[in-house]
Enzyme design. Structure first.
Site, mmCIF file in Angstrom:
data_model
loop_
_atom_site.group_PDB
_atom_site.id
_atom_site.type_symbol
_atom_site.label_atom_id
_atom_site.label_comp_id
_atom_site.label_asym_id
_atom_site.label_seq_id
_atom_site.Cartn_x
_atom_site.Cartn_y
_atom_site.Cartn_z
ATOM 1 C CE LYS A 195 -3.456 2.337 2.777
ATOM 2 N NZ LYS A 195 -4.457 2.296 3.835
ATOM 3 C CD GLU A 201 9.232 -5.901 7.192
ATOM 4 O OE1 GLU A 201 8.988 -4.777 6.685
ATOM 5 O OE2 GLU A 201 8.947 -6.186 8.365
ATOM 6 N N GLY A 253 -4.824 -1.827 4.841
ATOM 7 C CA GLY A 253 -4.006 -2.949 4.387
ATOM 8 C C GLY A 253 -4.661 -4.304 4.649
ATOM 9 N NE ARG A 254 -6.515 -3.787 10.756
ATOM 10 C CZ ARG A 254 -5.873 -2.620 10.903
ATOM 11 N NH1 ARG A 254 -4.708 -2.446 10.305
ATOM 12 N NH2 ARG A 254 -6.389 -1.650 11.625
ATOM 13 C CD GLU A 339 -1.955 -4.317 11.387
ATOM 14 O OE1 GLU A 339 -0.748 -4.605 11.505
ATOM 15 O OE2 GLU A 339 -2.498 -4.173 10.269
ATOM 16 C CG HIS A 370 -4.480 -36.008 16.225
ATOM 17 N ND1 HIS A 370 -4.754 -37.234 16.784
ATOM 18 C CD2 HIS A 370 -5.463 -35.780 15.313
ATOM 19 C CE1 HIS A 370 -5.829 -37.742 16.193
ATOM 20 N NE2 HIS A 370 -6.288 -36.873 15.311
ATOM 21 C CE LYS A 499 5.683 -1.008 10.072
ATOM 22 N NZ LYS A 499 4.736 -0.286 9.226
HETATM 23 O O1 F6P Z 1 3.168 -2.776 9.759
HETATM 24 C C1 F6P Z 1 1.832 -3.062 9.631
HETATM 25 C C2 F6P Z 1 1.352 -2.787 8.243
HETATM 26 O O2 F6P Z 1 1.259 -1.433 8.027
HETATM 27 C C3 F6P Z 1 0.015 -3.475 7.979
HETATM 28 O O3 F6P Z 1 -1.039 -2.762 8.452
HETATM 29 C C4 F6P Z 1 0.062 -3.646 6.505
HETATM 30 O O4 F6P Z 1 -0.879 -4.578 6.058
HETATM 31 C C5 F6P Z 1 1.491 -4.075 6.314
HETATM 32 O O5 F6P Z 1 2.214 -3.339 7.275
HETATM 33 C C6 F6P Z 1 2.063 -3.861 4.952
HETATM 34 O O6 F6P Z 1 2.027 -2.518 4.564
HETATM 35 P P1 F6P Z 1 2.202 -2.107 3.065
HETATM 36 O O7 F6P Z 1 1.102 -2.719 2.268
HETATM 37 O O8 F6P Z 1 2.152 -0.617 3.050
HETATM 38 O O9 F6P Z 1 3.536 -2.609 2.591
#
Ligand code: F6P
Length: 533
Positions: A195, A201, A253-254, A339, A370, A499
């Site tokens: 987003k 990452e 995002g979620r 979240e 199990h 972060k």
């Molecule tokens: O760090 C949490 C977050 O902001 C989530 O809410 C989001 O889904 C994820 O990181 C990834 O964010 P982005 O889509 O901006 O890379």
């Protein structure tokens, strides 16, 4: 209302759930349907009075008005000044949705149309890589930019008729290394899903994938696509505008699998099945918006959640899909629920006086049986269980296995509620020839206290439409719980501090800074790692 609910619970807490079935029609009175989906919450300790009090709680919290505010584009995410409109992404045959006076639907439909022609071109081979047809798609994203499409791609495996899909999320190089190994860079499409297009990452993995593709004879200009709200950054990364699928900041995002972030799913199952997925969610939206609270699946699921966590005080809840293809659903719901509702202050900034959301966890059945069900049945704490299972599986030739799966699911709910008394355990042990103190001792280990709550969600088959309904059901459950708690379910400030500190720690780990300002523990840990790098 909170006090009334607590008092009512305290007064009736010792009453066994099984005894509630003495009241006629308990199952039909404490269950609800939406289309062919059935939600049964009769195996909980909620009775008529408790349900009435819970519905009052929802009314007093203003759930109905807030629900309208969400659907109509008001800026209910007020710590970020944003509307919350993932529902607009599936409002395909609905009316206009206004944000700041402008209808967002034409833009949504335009991007969906572009995604569909991109998917059609790629699936039919018109859009190729340096080596010809695209056989594999790698989605690089994390959190909501990973969990939604990864969960849904696995869930809808029987509908896959497009390229193979792979998902890379972790900044741990093992994730991307293991995923790319065995893929041909000349036949792979890489989707960078973010987003913000700044998530460290994702950007680190995207750079690794770009180098891999270049070195392997692929063409990153032609074989990369981006899904983002940040079009400046996607251009800066070198992804041509025609392969950038944008969305707006009012998609959290979620909550984003319904739009461009769902591209990998669309590539796998095709645009038509993707539309069915959206239709299922839209049907749940309509139900949520129109049904009375007593018949409203998301509202009821939320009220059960509030009852168990905030009133009964059970600290966690387990999501237990008896559906191997929903193996990633618990992880998806962990982000969606924790979240969204893992907050400590209300909308007004004041500290909450009731606990916020519970810990959510789970695994598919029967595997979990199990592993951790021992604790659920006989541990000292109580874990409300949310079971789900389809009436039929896709493997018609293995119908007998599906029967066994369903029987296990229903049996667990029954065992949790009824348990096994000391008397029953004693006669079992006596039948084995035990007597006296040893009989007592052995019997005690075989007692199941019972009266452990569970809910059951039944659906005919895990189709794209049904999956859409299930996800939307949980989204709205989170919304209702958030409104009742008076929190903002749509921001996530709690992820920021870690972060920031990670960025500051990287040069320390790399040995480029000394980290003298860090606490003694952190310095010791860094020292250990540096000496072994
Ligand atoms: O760090 C949490 C977050 O902001 C989530 O809410 C989001 O889904 C994820 O990181 C990834 O964010 P982005 O889509 O901006 O890379």
């Amino acid at each position: 209302m909170w006090d009334k609910l607590r008092a009512y619970h305290a007064e009736h807490a010792r009453r066994p759930i099984a005894k509630l079935f003495a009241t006629p029609n308990r199952a039909s009175n404490f269950s609800a349907r939406m289309g062919d989906m059935l939600f049964d919450f009769s195996k909980t300790s909620i009775d008529t009075e408790a349900l009435w009090l819970l519905m009052q709680l929802a009314e007093k919290a203003g759930v109905a008005a807030k629900r309208e505010a969400m659907f109509s584009g008001e800026k209910i995410n007020d710590t970020e000044g944003r509307a919350v409109l993932h529902t607009a992404l599936r409002n395909l045959d609905g009316g206009p949705v206004l944000v700041d006076g402008a209808d967002v639907m034409p833009g949504i439909k335009e991007v969906l149309g572009r995604m569909e022609s991109f998917a059609g071109d790629l699936r039919e081979g018109r859009l190729a890589g340096a080596g010809g047809r695209i056989t594999d798609v790698v989605n690089i994203g994390i959190g909501g930019s990973d969990l939604g499409p990864a969960m849904a791609c696995l869930a809808l495996a029987p509908y896959h008729d497009g390229p193979r899909t792979h998902f890379v999320a972790n900044v741990d190089g093992a994730d991307i290394a293991d995923t790319l190994r065995g893929l041909d860079p000349r036949h792979t499409l890489v989707i960078v899903a973010s987003k913000t297009f700044t998530t460290i990452e994702t950007m680190t993995n995207a750079a690794t994938a770009k180098a891999w593709m270049r070195e392997g004879g692929g063409d990153p200009k032609a074989q990369f696509a981006a899904l983002s709200t940040n079009l400046e950054k996607t251009a800066g990364f070198g992804i041509p505008a025609e392969r950038v699928f944008g969305f707006e900041d009012w998609v959290g995002g979620r909550y984003s699998v319904w739009g461009p972030i769902g591209l990998s799913l669309m590539l796998a199952i095709g645009p038509e099945a993707f539309r069915a997925f959206l239709r299922g969610a839209q049907a749940m939206d309509r139900h949520f918006r129109a049904a009375e609270f007593k018949d409203n699946l998301p509202v009821l699921l939320a009220l059960v959640g509030i009852w168990h966590h905030q009133i009964c005080g059970y600290p966690t809840r387990a999501v237990l899909p008896y559906d191997q293809r929903l193996a990633r659903l618990p992880a998806y719901l962990q982000q969606l629920e924790m979240e969204s509702n893992g907050k400590r202050v209300g909308m007004d900034g004041a500290k909450l006086t009731v606990p916020s959301g519970p810990v959510v966890w789970g695994e598919p059945g029967t595997n979990g049986q199990h592993a951790f069900y021992q604790l659920i049945h006989q541990g000292t704490g109580i874990v409300p269980c949310e079971f789900m299972v389809a009436a039929r599986g896709h493997e018609s030739e293995l119908a007998h296995q599906h029967e066994l799966l369903v029987a296990n699911c229903l049996a667990q709910a029954e065992a949790l509620m009824n348990g096994r008394s000391m008397k029953e355990a004693t006669s079992l042990m006596a039948a084995k020839g035990l007597t006296g103190a040893e009989l007592e001792r052995q019997a005690a280990h075989r007692v199941f206290p019972g009266s452990r709550p569970s809910t059951m969600l039944l659906y005919p088959e895990l189709t794209p439409e049904v999956l859409g309904m299930i996800i939307a059901l949980y989204e709205h459950r989170v919304f209702v719980e958030g409104v009742i708690l008076g929190i903002n379910s749509f921001d996530q400030w709690g992820v920021e501090l870690g972060k920031e500190l990670a960025v500051a720690l990287q040069p320390v780990v790399a040995g480029e800074a000394d980290g003298a300002d860090k606490d003694d523990s952190t310095q010791m840990l860094v020292d250990y790692i540096r000496k072994r790098r």
